[in-house]
Scaffold this motif. Sequence first.
Motif, PDB file in Angstrom:
ATOM      1  N   MET A 279      -4.323  -3.692  -7.043  1.00  0.00           N
ATOM      2  CA  MET A 279      -4.523  -3.190  -5.686  1.00  0.00           C
ATOM      3  C   MET A 279      -5.865  -3.662  -5.108  1.00  0.00           C
ATOM      4  O   MET A 279      -5.987  -3.859  -3.905  1.00  0.00           O
ATOM      5  CB  MET A 279      -4.394  -1.671  -5.639  1.00  0.00           C
ATOM      6  N   GLU A 280      -6.852  -3.869  -5.967  1.00  0.00           N
ATOM      7  CA  GLU A 280      -8.119  -4.430  -5.480  1.00  0.00           C
ATOM      8  C   GLU A 280      -7.891  -5.844  -4.944  1.00  0.00           C
ATOM      9  O   GLU A 280      -8.433  -6.221  -3.902  1.00  0.00           O
ATOM     10  CB  GLU A 280      -9.161  -4.429  -6.596  1.00  0.00           C
TER      11      GLU A 280
ATOM     12  N   HIS B   1       0.834  -1.210   0.000  1.00  0.00           N
ATOM     13  CA  HIS B   1       0.000   0.000   0.000  1.00  0.00           C
ATOM     14  C   HIS B   1       0.870   1.261   0.000  1.00  0.00           C
ATOM     15  O   HIS B   1       0.461   2.284  -0.546  1.00  0.00           O
ATOM     16  CB  HIS B   1      -0.917   0.033   1.225  1.00  0.00           C
TER      17      HIS B   1
ATOM     18  N   GLU C  67      -5.814  -8.814   1.793  1.00  0.00           N
ATOM     19  CA  GLU C  67      -5.617  -8.264   3.134  1.00  0.00           C
ATOM     20  C   GLU C  67      -6.820  -8.588   4.025  1.00  0.00           C
ATOM     21  O   GLU C  67      -6.659  -9.016   5.176  1.00  0.00           O
ATOM     22  CB  GLU C  67      -5.410  -6.751   3.056  1.00  0.00           C
ATOM     23  N   ALA C  68      -8.019  -8.403   3.507  1.00  0.00           N
ATOM     24  CA  ALA C  68      -9.232  -8.680   4.286  1.00  0.00           C
ATOM     25  C   ALA C  68      -9.311 -10.158   4.661  1.00  0.00           C
ATOM     26  O   ALA C  68      -9.625 -10.504   5.812  1.00  0.00           O
ATOM     27  CB  ALA C  68     -10.468  -8.253   3.500  1.00  0.00           C
TER      28      ALA C  68
ATOM     29  N   ARG D 226      -6.163  -5.601  -1.576  1.00  0.00           N
ATOM     30  CA  ARG D 226      -7.114  -5.266  -0.510  1.00  0.00           C
ATOM     31  C   ARG D 226      -7.978  -6.472  -0.130  1.00  0.00           C
ATOM     32  O   ARG D 226      -8.241  -6.716   1.051  1.00  0.00           O
ATOM     33  CB  ARG D 226      -7.982  -4.079  -0.922  1.00  0.00           C
ATOM     34  N   GLU D 227      -8.403  -7.238  -1.124  1.00  0.00           N
ATOM     35  CA  GLU D 227      -9.207  -8.433  -0.842  1.00  0.00           C
ATOM     36  C   GLU D 227      -8.382  -9.470  -0.084  1.00  0.00           C
ATOM     37  O   GLU D 227      -8.855 -10.084   0.873  1.00  0.00           O
ATOM     38  CB  GLU D 227      -9.759  -9.023  -2.145  1.00  0.00           C
TER      39      GLU D 227
END
Length: 192
Positions: A105-106, A32, A112-113, A109-110
């Motif tokens: 980056m999407e 990030h 990471e979640a 983020r997914e």
Amino acid sequence: MSDTNSAGTSVDVVDILTADHQEMIALIGQIHGTSDESQRRDLADTLIAEVMRHAVAEEMYVYPAIEDHVPNGKEEVEHDKKEHDDIVKLMKQLEKAEPADQAFMELVRELEAQLTHHAGDEESEQFPKLRLHIPREKLVEMGGKVEKAKKLAPTRPHPSAPHSELFHKTVGPGVGMVDRLLDKLKNRSTGS
């Protein structure tokens, strides 16, 4: 003082896996934190390698212990394996994605979640149960086995690989060796 002087001062499997979780989240933070596409790719590849090693080691040694010693352990392990499958599929997509694309980056983020959720479940629910139901010296011994398994484990996502101790102990090290050779040929940083 050394980490392995005696069972009383040695790190156990819970300490090792918790540190892995922290390293994974830190790598995501670094992804990030940079707009450099080459650095994003390298960090993502390192993250993928670390997650793969962690997951394989868990499936080889931790999940069987949960099944054998923790009440409702089989159900918990089935849930965890499903989460591992989802994470591996997501990492395969990330491995193919171009860092310049918005989708990259999407996917980060997914991932990471999913990793945060999975780690949170383990740290708040399963790890305390391991410490409650398994003697400390066994957890320290399991930690040593996990560290060894992480050194031999595949560094790339293999979504079709079966979740079985037999696979990871026989075919897995060969797959891991091939992965590390490919990593070296591509100058991919994988922490090994």
